[in-house]
Design a protein around this motif. Sequence first.
Motif, mmCIF file in Angstrom:
data_model
loop_
_atom_site.group_PDB
_atom_site.id
_atom_site.type_symbol
_atom_site.label_atom_id
_atom_site.label_comp_id
_atom_site.label_asym_id
_atom_site.label_seq_id
_atom_site.Cartn_x
_atom_site.Cartn_y
_atom_site.Cartn_z
ATOM 1 N N THR A 45 -4.227 39.684 -12.468
ATOM 2 C CA THR A 45 -3.120 40.720 -12.770
ATOM 3 C C THR A 45 -3.454 42.047 -12.011
ATOM 4 O O THR A 45 -2.437 42.668 -11.886
ATOM 5 N N GLU A 46 -4.538 42.127 -11.722
ATOM 6 C CA GLU A 46 -4.687 43.690 -11.139
ATOM 7 C C GLU A 46 -4.179 43.528 -9.576
ATOM 8 O O GLU A 46 -3.541 44.619 -9.403
ATOM 9 N N ILE A 47 -4.176 42.494 -8.854
ATOM 10 C CA ILE A 47 -3.289 42.218 -7.763
ATOM 11 C C ILE A 47 -2.019 42.511 -7.764
ATOM 12 O O ILE A 47 -1.221 43.140 -7.078
ATOM 13 N N SER A 48 -1.486 41.816 -9.001
ATOM 14 C CA SER A 48 0.005 42.165 -9.156
ATOM 15 C C SER A 48 0.456 43.380 -9.553
ATOM 16 O O SER A 48 1.374 44.026 -9.189
ATOM 17 N N VAL A 49 -0.459 44.225 -10.220
ATOM 18 C CA VAL A 49 -0.225 45.647 -10.275
ATOM 19 C C VAL A 49 -0.099 46.482 -8.934
ATOM 20 O O VAL A 49 0.699 47.281 -9.029
ATOM 21 N N ALA A 50 -0.967 45.965 -8.305
ATOM 22 C CA ALA A 50 -1.012 46.757 -7.120
ATOM 23 C C ALA A 50 0.351 46.622 -6.257
ATOM 24 O O ALA A 50 0.828 47.354 -5.765
ATOM 25 N N TRP A 51 0.629 45.158 -6.225
ATOM 26 C CA TRP A 51 1.840 44.741 -5.453
ATOM 27 C C TRP A 51 3.037 45.477 -5.870
ATOM 28 O O TRP A 51 4.134 45.852 -5.276
ATOM 29 N N SER A 98 3.438 36.692 -5.921
ATOM 30 C CA SER A 98 4.116 37.801 -5.827
ATOM 31 C C SER A 98 4.656 37.999 -7.307
ATOM 32 O O SER A 98 5.378 36.790 -7.712
ATOM 33 N N PRO A 99 4.643 39.107 -8.015
ATOM 34 C CA PRO A 99 5.476 39.175 -9.146
ATOM 35 C C PRO A 99 6.963 38.951 -9.115
ATOM 36 O O PRO A 99 7.654 38.456 -10.303
ATOM 37 N N ILE A 100 7.689 39.229 -7.631
ATOM 38 C CA ILE A 100 9.127 38.982 -7.750
ATOM 39 C C ILE A 100 9.512 38.359 -6.556
ATOM 40 O O ILE A 100 10.207 38.778 -5.714
ATOM 41 N N PHE A 101 8.826 36.853 -6.564
ATOM 42 C CA PHE A 101 8.945 36.587 -5.004
ATOM 43 C C PHE A 101 10.265 36.345 -4.512
ATOM 44 O O PHE A 101 10.511 36.679 -3.350
ATOM 45 N N ILE A 102 10.905 35.911 -5.215
ATOM 46 C CA ILE A 102 12.480 35.582 -4.574
ATOM 47 C C ILE A 102 13.438 36.546 -4.612
ATOM 48 O O ILE A 102 14.281 36.915 -3.947
#
Length: 119
Positions: A45-51, A98-102
Amino acid sequence: MRDVKTILKDMITKPPVLFPLVALFHLVLLLWTIYSAIQQPGSSTEISVAWMLGYSLMWFGAADMRKWGAMGYVGVTVVSIILYFNIHDKSSWLTYASPIFILDILFCFFIMFYFKRFR
């Protein structure tokens, strides 16, 4: 240098209605990913926060009708798509989503539609 009140007023009044609503969506999703990272430390989830931080900052620039924000959002989306298709299939030890890919692809189409209005 503009103050925060002027920036927020410009973000709400200048662009079409879609841009401030998506900015609010990005803010809520960023706060949700930060909350998730706090609840489950050490996960991906740390990667998701950065993205989400990158997506949010670039969209706030786009909501302020700035070209750097629009091009930055499209750039972050392109990098995200490239990483998703290269890392997702080949490596089992590193999972990337990605948290919001589409939705980010859809938001890029909105940016491209209104790109001539950016300064």
